[in-house]
Design a protein around this motif. Structure first.
Motif, PDB file in Angstrom:
ATOM      1  N   VAL A 119       1.082  -7.818  45.660  1.00 19.75           N
ATOM      2  CA  VAL A 119       0.578  -8.234  46.878  1.00 19.75           C
ATOM      3  C   VAL A 119       1.623  -9.179  47.587  1.00 19.75           C
ATOM      4  N   CYS A 120       1.991  -9.045  48.704  1.00 16.30           N
ATOM      5  CA  CYS A 120       3.030  -9.878  49.489  1.00 16.30           C
ATOM      6  C   CYS A 120       2.033 -10.495  50.479  1.00 16.30           C
ATOM      7  N   GLN A 121       1.705 -11.826  50.562  1.00 16.68           N
ATOM      8  CA  GLN A 121       0.928 -12.587  51.470  1.00 16.68           C
ATOM      9  C   GLN A 121       1.652 -12.849  52.821  1.00 16.68           C
ATOM     10  N   ASP A 122       2.848 -12.995  52.686  1.00 14.58           N
ATOM     11  CA  ASP A 122       3.874 -13.331  53.854  1.00 14.58           C
ATOM     12  C   ASP A 122       5.096 -12.666  53.991  1.00 14.58           C
ATOM     13  N   THR A 123       5.213 -11.479  54.812  1.00 10.46           N
ATOM     14  CA  THR A 123       6.471 -10.768  54.732  1.00 10.46           C
ATOM     15  C   THR A 123       7.551 -11.376  55.076  1.00 10.46           C
ATOM     16  N   ASP A 124       7.282 -12.496  56.003  1.00 12.22           N
ATOM     17  CA  ASP A 124       8.686 -13.321  56.500  1.00 12.22           C
ATOM     18  C   ASP A 124       9.138 -14.155  55.375  1.00 12.22           C
ATOM     19  N   SER A 125       8.503 -14.622  54.249  1.00 12.92           N
ATOM     20  CA  SER A 125       9.146 -15.494  53.187  1.00 12.92           C
ATOM     21  C   SER A 125       9.095 -14.877  51.950  1.00 12.92           C
ATOM     22  N   ASP A 126       8.519 -13.666  51.516  1.00 11.95           N
ATOM     23  CA  ASP A 126       8.417 -13.344  50.178  1.00 11.95           C
ATOM     24  C   ASP A 126       9.628 -12.774  49.901  1.00 11.95           C
ATOM     25  N   PRO A 127      10.447 -13.526  49.086  1.00 10.98           N
ATOM     26  CA  PRO A 127      11.748 -12.894  48.426  1.00 10.98           C
ATOM     27  C   PRO A 127      11.634 -11.574  47.835  1.00 10.98           C
ATOM     28  N   ARG A 128      10.651 -10.921  47.277  1.00 13.00           N
ATOM     29  CA  ARG A 128      10.561  -9.716  46.580  1.00 13.00           C
ATOM     30  C   ARG A 128      10.652  -8.612  47.569  1.00 13.00           C
ATOM     31  N   LEU A 129      10.659  -8.955  48.998  1.00 10.38           N
ATOM     32  CA  LEU A 129      10.837  -7.834  49.797  1.00 10.38           C
ATOM     33  C   LEU A 129      12.230  -7.345  49.794  1.00 10.38           C
ATOM     34  N   GLY A 130      13.005  -8.186  49.895  1.00 10.77           N
ATOM     35  CA  GLY A 130      14.495  -8.002  49.990  1.00 10.77           C
ATOM     36  C   GLY A 130      14.932  -6.736  51.137  1.00 10.77           C
ATOM     37  N   ASP A 131      15.312  -5.713  50.891  1.00  8.13           N
ATOM     38  CA  ASP A 131      15.857  -4.973  51.903  1.00  8.13           C
ATOM     39  C   ASP A 131      14.510  -4.296  52.712  1.00  8.13           C
ATOM     40  N   TRP A 132      13.442  -4.719  52.355  1.00 10.08           N
ATOM     41  CA  TRP A 132      12.375  -4.087  53.030  1.00 10.08           C
ATOM     42  C   TRP A 132      11.660  -5.224  54.126  1.00 10.08           C
ATOM     43  N   ARG A 133      12.157  -6.102  54.289  1.00  9.26           N
ATOM     44  CA  ARG A 133      11.826  -7.255  55.213  1.00  9.26           C
ATOM     45  C   ARG A 133      11.890  -6.758  56.576  1.00  9.26           C
ATOM     46  N   GLY A 139       7.334  -3.029  61.741  1.00  9.00           N
ATOM     47  CA  GLY A 139       5.975  -2.565  61.695  1.00  9.00           C
ATOM     48  C   GLY A 139       4.938  -3.607  62.018  1.00  9.00           C
ATOM     49  N   GLY A 140       5.133  -4.790  62.411  1.00  3.68           N
ATOM     50  CA  GLY A 140       4.365  -5.913  62.677  1.00  3.68           C
ATOM     51  C   GLY A 140       3.470  -6.275  61.397  1.00  3.68           C
ATOM     52  N   TYR A 141       3.887  -6.170  60.194  1.00  2.00           N
ATOM     53  CA  TYR A 141       3.025  -6.346  59.072  1.00  2.00           C
ATOM     54  C   TYR A 141       3.498  -7.928  58.508  1.00  2.00           C
ATOM     55  N   GLY A 142       2.144  -8.447  58.316  1.00  3.37           N
ATOM     56  CA  GLY A 142       2.439  -9.946  57.964  1.00  3.37           C
ATOM     57  C   GLY A 142       1.962 -10.111  56.165  1.00  3.37           C
ATOM     58  N   SER A 143       1.083  -9.015  55.780  1.00  2.00           N
ATOM     59  CA  SER A 143       1.045  -9.090  54.498  1.00  2.00           C
ATOM     60  C   SER A 143       0.955  -7.565  54.055  1.00  2.00           C
ATOM     61  N   VAL A 144       1.055  -7.210  52.854  1.00  2.00           N
ATOM     62  CA  VAL A 144       0.883  -6.028  52.187  1.00  2.00           C
ATOM     63  C   VAL A 144       0.429  -5.992  50.846  1.00  2.00           C
ATOM     64  N   ALA A 145      -0.453  -4.972  50.452  1.00  2.00           N
ATOM     65  CA  ALA A 145      -0.818  -4.885  49.290  1.00  2.00           C
ATOM     66  C   ALA A 145      -0.462  -3.337  48.743  1.00  2.00           C
ATOM     67  N   VAL A 146       0.026  -3.377  47.485  1.00  2.00           N
ATOM     68  CA  VAL A 146       0.247  -1.809  46.711  1.00  2.00           C
ATOM     69  C   VAL A 146      -0.722  -1.833  45.675  1.00  2.00           C
ATOM     70  N   VAL A 147      -1.599  -0.685  45.507  1.00  2.00           N
ATOM     71  CA  VAL A 147      -2.649  -0.889  44.353  1.00  2.00           C
ATOM     72  C   VAL A 147      -2.296   0.492  43.632  1.00  2.00           C
ATOM     73  N   PRO A 148      -2.251   0.424  42.259  1.00  2.00           N
ATOM     74  CA  PRO A 148      -1.790   1.483  41.516  1.00  2.00           C
ATOM     75  C   PRO A 148      -3.134   2.390  41.347  1.00  2.00           C
ATOM     76  N   MET A 149      -3.112   3.925  41.427  1.00  2.00           N
ATOM     77  CA  MET A 149      -4.148   4.587  41.249  1.00  2.00           C
ATOM     78  C   MET A 149      -4.056   5.253  39.971  1.00  2.00           C
ATOM     79  N   ILE A 150      -4.949   4.703  38.786  1.00  2.00           N
ATOM     80  CA  ILE A 150      -4.464   5.229  37.469  1.00  2.00           C
ATOM     81  C   ILE A 150      -5.955   5.734  37.001  1.00  2.00           C
ATOM     82  N   GLN A 151      -5.810   6.939  36.411  1.00  2.00           N
ATOM     83  CA  GLN A 151      -6.992   7.343  35.713  1.00  2.00           C
ATOM     84  C   GLN A 151      -6.569   8.076  34.482  1.00  2.00           C
ATOM     85  N   GLU A 152      -7.251   7.946  33.349  1.00  2.00           N
ATOM     86  CA  GLU A 152      -7.248   8.218  32.065  1.00  2.00           C
ATOM     87  C   GLU A 152      -5.544   8.172  31.460  1.00  2.00           C
ATOM     88  N   GLY A 153      -5.262   6.851  31.925  1.00  2.00           N
ATOM     89  CA  GLY A 153      -3.879   6.409  31.382  1.00  2.00           C
ATOM     90  C   GLY A 153      -2.838   7.063  32.125  1.00  2.00           C
TER      91      GLY A 153
END
Length: 198
Positions: A119-133, A139-153
């Protein structure tokens, strides 16, 4: 059973003492929206047996019921392990390059490897975004969440949602996304098993 479990998770996150931020009416309203989203996606899972329409429908439901600017699903390619964008809804054409094709690639790979929601709650300041900022700003995105889809390992892919405001992902919202990603992963795995039996 699943709805009751989710309802308990949602209410655990709300304050209950004096000075609480949300009124009882707001809690009921939010819970109603969460349950509507789950119901709509579960109805889609029961009705739709073809993978692409199922995932496209799920993205549309997330944009319509949760108000996300964008929702997309990328699946893991069996032989190479690469993430391939298969469905999206919401803002289209605002972002070009790798983000538009695969979402935030580093975050998606990290979410798949760890099995944890990123989860990135602030796309302007989160250092993890790096080149994706710049892509998120475009895109006008202020926050982003990436959720893994895992089934049976097995890591089947990721659900990526983008909001047009900062701080969009409360713990309740993350619980909802995890629940839905699990439901979609189960539906995908069931579809694979059905195809293998044919």
């Amino acid at each position: 059973c699943r709805l009751l479990r989710f309802r308990q998770q949602v209410f655990e996150g709300f304050p209950v003492e004096e000075g609480e931020a949300l009124t009882a009416e707001k809690q009921v309203y939010e819970l109603t929206l969460y349950l509507r989203t789950i119901r709509e996606i579960n109805k889609l899972i029961v009705r739709e047996r073809t993978v692409q329409p199922l995932l496209a429908g799920a993205c549309n439901i997330l944009v319509q019921t949760r108000g996300y600017a964008r929702a997309q699903i990328s699946l893991t390619e069996r032989t190479s392990g690469a993430l391939i964008l298969v469905a999206r809804a919401g803002i289209a054409g605002a972002v070009s390059g790798p983000w538009a094709e695969n979402g935030c690639a580093g975050a998606a790979v990290g979410a798949l490897r760890s099995g944890q929601t990123w989860v990135c709650q602030d796309t302007d300041s989160d250092p993890r975004l790096g080149d994706w900022r710049e892509a998120t700003r475009a895109g006008g995105y202020g926050s982003v969440a990436v959720v893994p889809m895992i089934q049976e390992g097995r890591a089947l892919g990721v659900l990526t949602v983008c909001a047009d405001r900062r701080g969009a992902f409360s713990q309740e919202e993350i619980n909802l996304l995890n629940e839905l990603a699990g439901d979609l992963a189960f539906a995908l795995q069931s579809s694979v098993h059905e195809q293998e039996r044919c």
